[in-house]
Structures are given as C-alpha cells and as structure tokens.
Enzyme design. Structure first.
Site, PDB file in Angstrom:
ATOM      1  N   ASP A   1       6.092 -24.254  22.469  1.00  0.00           N
ATOM      2  CA  ASP A   1       7.405 -23.527  22.000  1.00  0.00           C
ATOM      3  C   ASP A   1       8.604 -24.128  22.648  1.00  0.00           C
ATOM      4  OD1 ASP A   1       5.477 -22.004  20.264  1.00  0.00           O
ATOM      5  OD2 ASP A   1       5.369 -20.346  21.275  1.00  0.00           O
TER       6      ASP A   1
ATOM      7  N   ILE B   1       8.501 -17.844   1.682  1.00  0.00           N
ATOM      8  CA  ILE B   1       9.289 -16.937   1.187  1.00  0.00           C
ATOM      9  C   ILE B   1      10.202 -16.385   2.285  1.00  0.00           C
ATOM     10  CG2 ILE B   1       9.900 -14.668  -0.097  1.00  0.00           C
ATOM     11  CD1 ILE B   1       6.974 -15.071  -1.238  1.00  0.00           C
TER      12      ILE B   1
ATOM     13  N   LYS C   1       3.222  -7.750  -1.724  1.00  0.00           N
ATOM     14  CA  LYS C   1       2.833  -8.837  -0.815  1.00  0.00           C
ATOM     15  C   LYS C   1       1.422  -9.028  -0.507  1.00  0.00           C
ATOM     16  CE  LYS C   1       5.015 -12.123   2.009  1.00  0.00           C
ATOM     17  NZ  LYS C   1       3.851 -12.667   2.760  1.00  0.00           N
TER      18      LYS C   1
ATOM     19  N   CYS D   1     -12.587  28.512  -0.672  1.00  0.00           N
ATOM     20  CA  CYS D   1     -11.519  28.524   0.049  1.00  0.00           C
ATOM     21  C   CYS D   1     -11.574  28.891   1.496  1.00  0.00           C
ATOM     22  CB  CYS D   1     -10.316  29.337  -0.446  1.00  0.00           C
ATOM     23  SG  CYS D   1      -8.906  29.977   0.565  1.00  0.00           S
TER      24      CYS D   1
ATOM     25  N   CYS E   1      -7.110  26.674  -4.740  1.00  0.00           N
ATOM     26  CA  CYS E   1      -7.913  27.998  -4.716  1.00  0.00           C
ATOM     27  C   CYS E   1      -6.892  28.760  -5.557  1.00  0.00           C
ATOM     28  CB  CYS E   1      -7.397  28.477  -3.101  1.00  0.00           C
ATOM     29  SG  CYS E   1      -7.568  30.372  -3.278  1.00  0.00           S
TER      30      CYS E   1
HETATM   31  S1  IVH Z   1       5.437 -15.607  -4.990  1.00  0.00           S
HETATM   32  C1  IVH Z   1       7.352 -19.087  -2.495  1.00  0.00           C
HETATM   33  N1  IVH Z   1       4.177 -13.275  -5.017  1.00  0.00           N
HETATM   34  O1  IVH Z   1       3.304 -15.000   0.814  1.00  0.00           O
HETATM   35  C2  IVH Z   1       6.562 -19.043  -3.733  1.00  0.00           C
HETATM   36  N2  IVH Z   1       3.992 -14.825  -3.143  1.00  0.00           N
HETATM   37  O2  IVH Z   1       4.821 -15.535   3.050  1.00  0.00           O
HETATM   38  C3  IVH Z   1       6.758 -17.572  -4.407  1.00  0.00           C
HETATM   39  N3  IVH Z   1       2.338 -13.941  -1.506  1.00  0.00           N
HETATM   40  O3  IVH Z   1       3.403 -18.258   0.113  1.00  0.00           O
HETATM   41  C4  IVH Z   1       5.531 -16.879  -4.193  1.00  0.00           C
HETATM   42  N4  IVH Z   1       1.986 -12.151  -2.416  1.00  0.00           N
HETATM   43  O4  IVH Z   1       1.514 -17.146  -0.504  1.00  0.00           O
HETATM   44  C5  IVH Z   1       4.415 -14.433  -4.123  1.00  0.00           C
HETATM   45  N5  IVH Z   1       3.063 -11.184  -5.057  1.00  0.00           N
HETATM   46  C6  IVH Z   1       3.441 -12.335  -4.486  1.00  0.00           C
HETATM   47  C7  IVH Z   1       2.729 -12.841  -3.154  1.00  0.00           C
HETATM   48  C8  IVH Z   1       2.838 -13.927  -2.492  1.00  0.00           C
HETATM   49  C9  IVH Z   1       1.633 -12.581  -1.333  1.00  0.00           C
HETATM   50  C10 IVH Z   1       2.186 -15.206  -0.415  1.00  0.00           C
HETATM   51  C11 IVH Z   1       2.342 -16.375  -0.734  1.00  0.00           C
HETATM   52  C12 IVH Z   1       3.649 -16.880  -0.261  1.00  0.00           C
HETATM   53  C13 IVH Z   1       3.630 -16.231   1.109  1.00  0.00           C
HETATM   54  C14 IVH Z   1       5.091 -16.003   1.704  1.00  0.00           C
END
Ligand code: IVH
Length: 709
Positions: A35, A81, A113, A405, A423
């Site tokens: 790192d 993302i 997500k 109850c 109840c």
């Molecule tokens: S959309 C970047 N939708 O999260 C392209 N991704 O941390 C757009 N992921 O690489 C991706 N749930 O593998 C999208 N509902 C969702 C998601 C999702 C999980 C994952 C995906 C992405 C990662 C980023």
C-alpha cells in the site's frame, strides 16, 4: 533521478509484486508495504498529471486475474461505481448531473446494490456462449462452464425477438436461506462451515470442475448491459422489462423517481425493510433512467457519470437468541421481539432485536437457542439476517407463535393479509396499558406524572380499567395503587417508580434531608383533572382510533369542531376531507358506530372531558401558510417545538419532519445541521425564528413571544 524515471521504476516494482501476489501466489512484501508503494506512486502522479498513463497500476479497476482460466477482453470495459455515504453527497451528485444536462428533466432509478460477484453473460442469437468474470475491468476470465450450471441463467433466451448479440451484466449471489441450509449440511457431514456468501460465490465460479459449482445454490440478478446489437430499450426500466421477457432474472425492488429527493425517500424505505430480503445488499444504486442522457454524460476512466452508489457500512455479529417474547401493542398487534445474548455491534451493545412478525420467524426458521447473524446497516435498527443453522448444537423445537394473548389468553386472530396477528379483546390489560401510555403521552392528553410504571400499577391493581376510570380516581385511590400499604413509612426501601416520585419531592425543597418523602398523589390527580381541557384534537388522537394520528385528529377537530358532528358524519363527508382516504374514513366510522368507541366517548364525556375544539386549535383567520409545508430544525430559543408546529398549523400550514423539494420553508434554530444543508441545496427558503414571527399577524399571543417578559 527524474520524476519520470522514479514513477516508471515504482510502476515496475508494483507490477512485479502484483505478479508474485496474484499469479504466483507468493507475495514477497506485506500488504502494508505494498500500500505504501502504491500511495507513493499516487502522490508522484498527482504532482505530475502529465505523466499518468492508462497502464499505470494506479489506473487499474477492480480485482486482479488469477491466471487459472483463459482471459478475454471485455467488449466494453466493466467499470465501477462512484460511492457516496450520505444523502448530502447524493444531492450534490444530482446537482452535478443537472448542471451537465441543463434544462433537461432527469428521472432517477433506484435499485438495490447486490453484494455478489459481477459477471458478464454473452448471448449470440439467443444462445448463451460466454460467461466472463469482471477481472480487472478490461479483461476477465472465461467461466462459461460454471455459469451454465446456474439455474437462474437461461441457456437460451425466450421468444424470438432478442438482439443478435446481447451482453448482460449482473451479480451472481447466494440467498441467505440457501447459505444457512448449505452450512447446516456441511457441518452435519463433519466439515467446517463457509464464512460468508460472497467468498463462497467467488470461490464457486472459479472452480475448474463445473460439478462443484453446480452443487451450490447460486443465483443471478441482471442489472446492466455491455454491448448489444439490435437493442431497442431506451431507458433502464424498459431494459429490465425486456430482459425479463427473454427469461433473464433482473434486480428486484426497482423504483423510478421524478427527483433525487424522492429517490432518497425510496432509499430510506428500502433500508428500513432490509430484513425482508433474502439476499445481501451493501447499498443502493441510483441511475439516470434515460440512455440518451447517459450517453451525453459519458464516463471517467473508472466509472460512468450517470450512476452513483449510496453505500452503507454493514456491521454484523453472531450471537445467541435467548428468548422470543411477544409484545401486545395498543391496537392488539402482537410483535415478536428477540432477546439476545448482548453483543457489541458498531460500538453499541445490542441485546434485543425486532423479529417483526410471525411470517418472518417462519421464513427464516428462527428458533429459541439459535445462533443468529445480526446486522446493523448504517444508522438503522438491527435485524436478523439469517440463522446460522450449522451452529445448532442440538435439534431445537420449531418456534410456535402463541395462539393466545400472553396477557389475557384471548385466542389470537390473523389480520387480513395474514402478516399481523392480534389480540381482539378490547379489555386486554396489555392493550389497555399501551393505550393508556399513549393517552397520557405529550402529544395526546399530556398527563404529567402518569408514566409506564404508574400505569402498570393502576391497571394491575384494577384501579383503572378504562380511560374514563382515570377521571374518577381520587388522590387517595392513586396513593393506594402506587404505594401499597406498608411501603409508605419513611426509610422503606423504594422501588423504581417510587424513587422517581421521591426524588422529585426532594427537588421541590426537602433536598439534603436523608429521609425521602413521596410526591403527593394530589399532583397526579391534579394533572389528570387538568387534562380534561385539552380539546377535541388531542382527544381524538389520544383514544387510538386506527389510522388516526395527531395530524388527522387535528384535521377532523378543525372541520367538525365538536364530537357530535363527527359522530354523525357520513363516510363521503369524511373521505372528502383533505388528507383522509377511504381506509381512514372507514376506520373512523367503525370506531364511532362500534360499541367500544361509542361507550368510550360517552364515558369520557360524562367524566367531564372536553369534546370541542380548543380555542388555541381554532384556525387563525389569516391563513398565511395555507398549503405550505414547513420543517422546523435546530435548537429554538423562543418556542418549544410543539408550540411552533401548532402555530404553523394554526396559520394553515403543514409541519413535516424531513426536507424535500416539496418543502416551502425551513425554520432553522441554532446548530441546524443536515436539514439546513439539504434545504440550501434544494433552494428551500430558510427562516430564523425571528423571521418566522415577523410573518405572523400582530396578535396578543404573538406579541408575547416577540417580547418575552
Ligand atoms: S449498474 C458501473 N446496478 O456493483 C456499471 N451495478 O461496486 C453499472 N452492482 O460493478 C453497474 N448491484 O457489479 C449496477 N443494481 C446494480 C448493482 C450493481 C450490484 C455491482 C456491479 C458494479 C459494482 C460496483
């Protein structure tokens, strides 16, 4: 050595360590040292942006390749993302997008997500031809043999109208319940349990032998598209619908919002109901819905500009469920609560967890004595993710939800949808205690000194069996119920409730004396008497009519002005009122036409409780806040919180608690934090207390606040 040389050497060193670590699986330096090298390189590059190249290790996205499988270049890179951790950051993100697309309307799509492993699936002429891991984002590993074993993933698309080339991206995951079961079988066979779902999924899809992967209950949710020929969808929602038509499972709980503020509200709703999900989620993803807008926004090297993740830190711990108790609510709803062996999660001790309802216990097969995985996601109250079935040392009996109850033994009844069990005995003492607690609370009849402990004793001693009984109590009866004979002499060991009273008495002037005196039950009797004059609005709130809270109660009181008018109202008249729908109207009619509600009101009236609109609840003649939504935040110096909210309502406004685009004014006191920031970002008008006051007409009451003393 020049900077360019130094940078180039560092890159070489890092690449060499990468190879040792990932390909040869023989690291030569510690993670920390690694790192440090990376940090050094980042710093040098930050000082010399002209020297940054796409091949630099600092520019790589995601995990490395293990080198066990054939690698392929992604047709379109699999980016990551951008993460955010607060609603403020989300609003900033939305502002940035709006700046890039001036005067365009932006719709947001919110999705969970999924905490799984990303893959890309390629369909040619409707047939699954490739499954590829994300790899380093540019190249991934071919895992087609394993992907083909996942039952959720169609080998052939349904219908005949699919694109000739379709690259679907999504997450492979494992359900919490499947994971529990798998571990249970594994340990029963004498093997060690798997640590968590994500590692197990990642390990499964990297197996050489597809039979191993096939034996694991893997699932798939699609959430995005890579490359595609002949694809017609123009936005996320249509895209997901299209995928479903082809037989591909897509992320659930997708929601379209007209604004970021609305999207945030939806996020909060999902977070509150996380316990209902059988898959792990580590945040929410917010996407611009329209593809043409996404194209205009484009991407950075690492992530698209049209998408953002709202992440929450997840904290988990495994602990033992000692007991399941059920609580009886004020309308008789039975809520199961898990008593846990206390465990530290994210800095707090968790010893109780709501189990929500009978269905939830059954679905997760939660049994007393089980080891449960408890999760605290963000600021949210903890919930049970799953039972660690493999830690069951012996066979535990399946939890039987009570059929009677726990307080009054009346057989319990299942509610319409079957989720809630209640109840139905209107005289149930547990319900009565809860109702009385609410009746006496600050927002209702505001009876000072009548708290949980006093109510417990008054009900248990049968001194109080209804609301009206309160108003017939003498000070003598109160004393007898709260301090049973023999416990009243000086120096007696006091229990908690009595301690409270005694301490109060000390504060009243006897402080310093060793001997404690009881606060006079006369005070409680006086407080009860005083509460008779709170007026119709508070009374309607206090009697716990289903679906009628403080706000609805005020609307009803203002409109009908006295109880007789309300009792004879028709369903149409009620449903015609602003903010009152059919369900609420029906509940009000049921209450006033039923025996329980009718006699309750009659008894209270007989006891002398006011049944008309209190003068201070009368709407002001100048409705300066008519139709306006106002939020109050921060420390106020001139008003108490409920006073200022009453004024807002009196002048025609709505007082709500969260700032959104619909908010017209924010009244901000001292130390107003995130709400003030949000209001500023949304362009909501912010007022000080003084500015608010200056808007009100010159009445005697308002002058008093203006010129205190
Ligand atoms: S959309 C970047 N939708 O999260 C392209 N991704 O941390 C757009 N992921 O690489 C991706 N749930 O593998 C999208 N509902 C969702 C998601 C999702 C999980 C994952 C995906 C992405 C990662 C980023």
């Amino acid at each position: 050595m020049s900077y360019a040389e130094e940078i180039s050497r560092l890159r070489e060193t890092i690449r060499e360590h990468d190879r040792k670590y990932y390909i040869l699986a023989k690291p030569k330096i510690s993670d920390l040292e690694y790192d440090r090298l990376m940090q050094k390189l980042k710093e040098l590059e930050a000082g010399h942006p002209e020297l940054v190249t796409a091949e630099s290790p600092t520019q790589r996205i995601g995990d490395k390749l293990a080198g066990d499988f054939e690698t392929v270049l992604h047709r379109v890179p699999m980016l990551s993302i951008e993460n955010t951790y607060s609603t403020g950051e989300l609003l900033e993100f939305a502002n940035r997008i709006q700046k890039n697309l001036p005067s365009e309307k932006i719709e947001w799509v919110v999705e969970p997500k999924i905490d799984g492993v990303a893959v890309s699936m390629i369909y040619e002429n409707g047939l699954l031809v490739q499954g590829v891991t994300r790899g380093d984002g540019l190249k991934g590993e071919l895992i087609t043999h394993n992907v083909r074993t996942i039952r959720d993933v169609p080998l052939k698309l349904s219908g005949n109208h699919f694109p000739s080339l379709l690259e679907v991206r999504g997450e492979i995951y494992m359900g919490n319940s499947d994971f529990s079961r798998l571990n249970e079988h594994k340990t029963a066979a004498g093997a060690t349990a798997y640590a968590n779902t994500r590692n197990l999924v990642a390990g499964s899809i990297k197996q050489k032998d597809p039979k191993i992967c096939a034996a694991r209950p893997l699932r798939f949710f699609a959430h995005s598209v890579g490359s595609a020929d002949g694809f017609t969808a123009e936005n996320e929602l249509d895209f997901l619908r299209e995928l479903q038509d082809y037989g591909i499972p897509v992320v659930p709980l997708v929601h379209q919002s007209e604004s970021m503020a609305e999207a945030i509200r939806y996020c909060e709703e999902v977070i509150e109901n996380l316990y209902e999900l059988d898959f792990e989620v580590d945040g929410l993803v917010l996407k611009v819905n329209r593809f043409d807008q996404r194209e205009k926004l484009g991407s950075t090297a690492k992530s698209p500009r049209w998408v953002v993740a709202y992440k929450f830190e997840k904290y988990e711990a495994v602990t033992r469920l000692r007991e399941i108790r059920v609580q009886v609510g004020k309308t008789g709803t039975i809520t199961p609560v898990g008593e846990l062996e206390p465990v530290q999660i994210a800095g707090t001790t968790v010893s109780r967890v709501s189990l929500h309802n009978a269905e939830e216990i059954q679905r997760k097969d939660i049994r007393v004595g089980d080891s449960v995985l408890v999760e605290k996601a963000g600021k949210i109250i903890p919930h049970v993710v799953r039972v660690e079935c493999h830690l069951r040392e012996k066979e535990l009996p399946v939890y039987q939800f009570p059929t009677k109850c726990p307080e009054c033994s009346t057989p319990l009844v299942q509610d319409g949808g079957g989720v809630y069990i209640r109840c139905v005995n209107p005289d149930c003492p547990a319900q009565l205690k809860e109702r009385l607690r609410f009746f006496a609370s600050r927002n209702a009849m505001d009876i000072n000194g009548l708290g949980e402990k006093q109510i417990e004793k008054l009900v248990d001693s049968k001194a109080v069996t209804s609301f009206a009984d309160l108003y017939h109590l003498t000070a003598r009866q109160i004393e007898r119920a709260l301090y049973p004979a023999g416990e009243r002499s000086a120096g007696t060991l006091l229990n908690d409730a009595e301690e409270e009273w005694a301490v109060e008495k000390e504060e009243e002037g006897t402080a310093g004396k060793k001997e404690k005196k009881y606060k006079s039950p006369d005070n409680l009797a006086a407080a009860i008497e005083e509460s008779k004059h709170r007026g119709l609005a508070r009374l309607l709130c206090a009697v716990s009519i289903r679906h009628v809270g403080a706000e609805t109660a005020e609307i009803l009181a203002r409109h009908f002005k006295n109880i007789k008018a309300l009792q004879t109202a028709t369903p149409e008249e009620l449903a015609g009122l602003n903010m009152i729908g059919e369900v609420v109207a029906k509940s009000i009619i049921d209450f006033f036409s039923g025996e329980f509600g009718r006699s309750l009101i009659a008894e209270l009236e007989k006891a002398g409780v006011s049944m008309t609109l209190a003068p201070k609840d009368e709407p002001a003649s100048e409705q300066i806040f008519a139709g306006k939504t106002v939020v109050v935040t921060g420390k106020l110096s001139r008003f108490k919180r409920d006073e200022i909210e009453r004024l807002i309502k009196q002048y025609g406004g709505h007082a709500t608690s969260s700032v959104s685009k619909k908010t017209d004014f924010l009244i901000a006191g001292e130390d107003a934090g995130s709400k003030r920031q949000k209001a500023a970002e949304l362009g909501v008008k912010i007022l000080t207390e003084e500015e608010f006051l200056s808007l009100l007409p010159e009445t005697r009451e308002n002058r008093l606040v203006r010129e205190p003393g």
